[in-house]
Design an enzyme around this catalytic site. Sequence first.
Site, PDB file in Angstrom:
ATOM      1  CE  LYS A  21     -30.139  13.473 -31.110  1.00 48.38           C
ATOM      2  NZ  LYS A  21     -30.233  13.833 -32.520  1.00 48.38           N
ATOM      3  CE  LYS A  27     -37.668   3.674 -32.875  1.00 47.67           C
ATOM      4  NZ  LYS A  27     -37.731   5.065 -33.377  1.00 47.67           N
ATOM      5  N   GLY A  28     -32.249   3.403 -30.928  1.00 49.75           N
ATOM      6  CA  GLY A  28     -31.044   2.584 -31.092  1.00 49.75           C
ATOM      7  C   GLY A  28     -30.173   2.637 -29.852  1.00 49.75           C
ATOM      8  CE  LYS A  29     -27.465   7.097 -24.667  1.00 52.47           C
ATOM      9  NZ  LYS A  29     -26.801   8.315 -24.243  1.00 52.47           N
ATOM     10  CG  ASP A  40     -35.632   9.729 -37.274  1.00 50.38           C
ATOM     11  OD1 ASP A  40     -35.141   8.628 -37.571  1.00 50.38           O
ATOM     12  OD2 ASP A  40     -36.256  10.453 -38.075  1.00 50.38           O
ATOM     13  CG  HIS A  99     -33.019   1.617 -34.950  1.00 53.32           C
ATOM     14  ND1 HIS A  99     -33.687   0.435 -34.789  1.00 53.32           N
ATOM     15  CD2 HIS A  99     -33.985   2.547 -35.149  1.00 53.32           C
ATOM     16  CE1 HIS A  99     -34.985   0.639 -34.904  1.00 53.32           C
ATOM     17  NE2 HIS A  99     -35.191   1.905 -35.128  1.00 53.32           N
TER      18      HIS A  99
HETATM   19  P1  IMP Z   1     -41.883   4.603 -45.506  1.00 52.93           P
HETATM   20  O1  IMP Z   1     -41.791   3.961 -44.168  1.00 52.93           O
HETATM   21  O2  IMP Z   1     -40.602   4.543 -46.299  1.00 52.93           O
HETATM   22  O3  IMP Z   1     -43.077   4.146 -46.273  1.00 52.93           O
HETATM   23  O4  IMP Z   1     -42.127   6.177 -45.256  1.00 52.93           O
HETATM   24  C1  IMP Z   1     -43.339   6.656 -44.687  1.00 52.93           C
HETATM   25  C2  IMP Z   1     -43.053   7.815 -43.732  1.00 52.93           C
HETATM   26  O5  IMP Z   1     -42.376   7.297 -42.587  1.00 52.93           O
HETATM   27  C3  IMP Z   1     -42.145   8.899 -44.294  1.00 52.93           C
HETATM   28  O6  IMP Z   1     -42.537  10.144 -43.736  1.00 52.93           O
HETATM   29  C4  IMP Z   1     -40.779   8.530 -43.778  1.00 52.93           C
HETATM   30  O7  IMP Z   1     -39.925   9.632 -43.701  1.00 52.93           O
HETATM   31  C5  IMP Z   1     -41.154   8.007 -42.404  1.00 52.93           C
HETATM   32  N1  IMP Z   1     -40.184   7.061 -41.847  1.00 52.93           N
HETATM   33  C6  IMP Z   1     -39.990   5.777 -42.199  1.00 52.93           C
HETATM   34  N2  IMP Z   1     -39.023   5.223 -41.450  1.00 52.93           N
HETATM   35  C7  IMP Z   1     -38.611   6.173 -40.607  1.00 52.93           C
HETATM   36  C8  IMP Z   1     -37.655   6.184 -39.548  1.00 52.93           C
HETATM   37  O8  IMP Z   1     -36.990   5.200 -39.227  1.00 52.93           O
HETATM   38  N3  IMP Z   1     -37.536   7.369 -38.885  1.00 52.93           N
HETATM   39  C9  IMP Z   1     -38.282   8.447 -39.187  1.00 52.93           C
HETATM   40  N4  IMP Z   1     -39.187   8.470 -40.142  1.00 52.93           N
HETATM   41  C10 IMP Z   1     -39.353   7.345 -40.846  1.00 52.93           C
END
Ligand code: IMP
Length: 441
Positions: free
Chosen positions: A331, A16-18, A13, A41
Amino acid sequence: MLNLCVVGAQWGDEGKGKIVDLLTPAFDVAVRYQGGHNAGHTVQIGSSKFVLHLLPSAVLHEGKTCVIGNGVVVDPRALLREIDELRALGITVGSNLHVSASAHVIMPYHSEWEAGSEESRGDRRIGTTCRGIGPCYEDKIGRRGIRVGDLLDPDVFRRLLAENVAEKSRILPALYGREARTIEQYAEEIEACIERIAPYVANVTVLLAKKLREGAAILFEGAQGALLDIDHGTYPFVTSSNSVAGGAATGAGVPPHAVHRVLGVTKAYCTRVGQGPFPTAMGGEMEEAIRERGCEYGASTGRPRRCGWLDLPALRYAAMLNGFHSLALMKLDILSSLDEIKVCTAYKYRDSVLTDFPAETWKLEECEPLYETWKGWNKPIAGCTRFDDLPLEARVFVTRLEDSLLLPCGIISTGSDRDATIVRKGKGLDEWHLPMAAISR
Ligand code: IMP
């Protein structure tokens, strides 16, 4: 032409999308190399906001070749949903999209398995997005997964599905007290997608090798962040793939030397969704204020993100792991109203001071942040496009960060809009002639 990998330097978060959206005009091909539709993203263009989960963010740019690599896990239903949503907004997704035949398929039983697994962990749950990402990678490593290319032969698909359902229908009730559905029920959901997915399926290794030979410029789009990497992150509170730059080679099927440069994306503070240690958590009113100001809610799940101060040991670790050539600082405008900004420079662990990010998660859980206080600028900077127009304290903040990390900061973001960006010359990104009007030192 030089290829670039864009990687999150924190827990995802970072924005990266921007950054990918901004960089895309300078590249011919964009590749997602890991993760799945757990990613979110967000790209803001004028008054329109797009949230991409599975497709490379470059898809928003007409004429770019977009690739989903073998390292990605693909839920066919999520892929088609995203394609349809984009088409409804007038964005072309067609012969420009290629999905690796070797990417693994997220099946409906993966999220059922994940729900059971998360529930059974109780307080030590990971806090996943529950989209079946982890179980799909488990099946991949267990050598029983179903790959996108397997969907193209009905007999192969049915055989693999039967083997998997036979296994899942024993595991789900035994471990999690849940019943698996029937082969027919699972098959129906996925087979309904196959005809529409088939035209996108490709031998991505061959495709990218050809592009490399032709001298195309490739942008590798990382998802999540370095500290969520399965090997290098805060295990077990991580995602199930290699989100670091090293994952680009294996997850796209290109030689390591095809990844020429790495851009790390970091916020001017930290956030984290899901469970796991987060030493610089702000807590209290400050955290709430930053969450509101920064709209810190998960782009995929809507969950509130934990907010913390910038963590230099974590950032140095991410820089070391990924070999960042330059940083995008996101940000910065969210910190604008503060007189003072805390920055963690080391951790106190029992009786010692750690300047390196610990490899043991249990150690990190005990670490207390040691802060320096940097002067805030307490003036609005939203939308600023020239470094020289930033208040002195904001420029000093950036310079101190560069000095602490021994890294140039090539991009500074001062708002969610594409144009609210400072691109700086001589800071590691000059090769790509970024299409920005405002460039300053
Ligand atoms: P999973 O990828 O769904 O297995 O989640 C594993 C951990 O990665 C959790 O803490 C999620 O909140 C985090 N997570 C997965 N994808 C993202 C993302 O795109 N941004 C931030 N956290 C992520």
